[in-house]
Design an enzyme around this catalytic site. Structure first.
Site, PDB file in Angstrom:
ATOM      1  N   THR A   1       0.829  -1.211   0.000  1.00  0.00           N
ATOM      2  CA  THR A   1       0.000   0.000   0.000  1.00  0.00           C
ATOM      3  C   THR A   1       0.860   1.256   0.000  1.00  0.00           C
ATOM      4  O   THR A   1       0.584   2.220  -0.707  1.00  0.00           O
ATOM      5  CB  THR A   1      -0.971   0.001   1.196  1.00  0.00           C
ATOM      6  OG1 THR A   1      -1.793  -1.178   1.112  1.00  0.00           O
ATOM      7  CG2 THR A   1      -1.868   1.225   1.197  1.00  0.00           C
ATOM      8  N   CYS A   2       1.930   1.231   0.787  1.00  0.00           N
ATOM      9  CA  CYS A   2       2.825   2.395   0.860  1.00  0.00           C
ATOM     10  C   CYS A   2       3.449   2.683  -0.502  1.00  0.00           C
ATOM     11  O   CYS A   2       3.454   3.820  -0.980  1.00  0.00           O
ATOM     12  CB  CYS A   2       3.935   2.152   1.879  1.00  0.00           C
ATOM     13  SG  CYS A   2       3.345   1.791   3.543  1.00  0.00           S
ATOM     14  N   SER A   3       3.982   1.657  -1.129  1.00  0.00           N
ATOM     15  CA  SER A   3       4.735   1.821  -2.375  1.00  0.00           C
ATOM     16  C   SER A   3       3.870   2.036  -3.606  1.00  0.00           C
ATOM     17  O   SER A   3       4.297   2.718  -4.538  1.00  0.00           O
ATOM     18  CB  SER A   3       5.615   0.593  -2.614  1.00  0.00           C
ATOM     19  OG  SER A   3       6.628   0.526  -1.651  1.00  0.00           O
TER      20      SER A   3
END
Length: 162
Positions: A50-52
């Site tokens: 999700t972050c990337s």
């Protein structure tokens, strides 16, 4: 529970980064944010899905628009070491505005009250996913995700707050 609230002065603390010569440099949060309007984005981990794929790319894509609305800087922090954060930053060659910082021991995240203990899953202490709008060290907006969600801390959510 979040300790950081709208109206608070953002606590000072130390974040780190690896420069081009791989020297570790430390910087105070107050020196980064004083007399500026900044967004502080916290993510659970570098190179995580999700972050990337969603959170960081949104801030990279919307950085010019955020700057046009008065944002001076966008700071991304994660509980990863400075070398990992440098490598992660380099994985976004189109990035011109988001600065990646390490809080490898989670000391600053804990000061904010935005730490997340995921030791039961083998990850130790991490950061909750969040985005804070800070104006001259005063917290103006606190968007903290719950339960692994990605619904309130995006670049679009911050744009709506400006």
């Amino acid at each position: 529970m979040t300790c950081t609230a709208v109206g608070d002065t953002i606590p000072d603390g130390t974040l780190s980064y690896a420069d081009e010569d791989d020297q570790i440099l430390n910087v105070s949060v107050h020196s980064l944010a004083a007399c500026k309007q900044v967004i502080l984005v916290g993510v659970p981990g570098a190179f995580t899905p999700t972050c990337s794929l969603k959170h960081v790319p949104g801030f990279i894509e919307k950085a010019e628009e955020l700057k046009s609305k008065g944002i001076s800087e966008i700071f991304l922090i994660s509980v990863n070491d400075p070398y990992v954060m440098k490598a992660w930053a380099k994985s976004y060659p189109e990035n011109k505005h988001v600065k990646f910082f390490s809080d490898s021991s989670a000391a600053y995240i804990k000061t904010l009250g935005l730490d997340l203990d995921v030791s039961d899953r083998g990850f130790g202490v991490r950061s909750q996913r969040f985005a804070l709008l800070i104006d001259d060290l005063k917290v103006k907006v606190v968007n903290v995700e719950s339960g692994g969600q990605f619904k309130v801390s995006s670049a679009e959510d911050m744009l709506k707050s400006l």
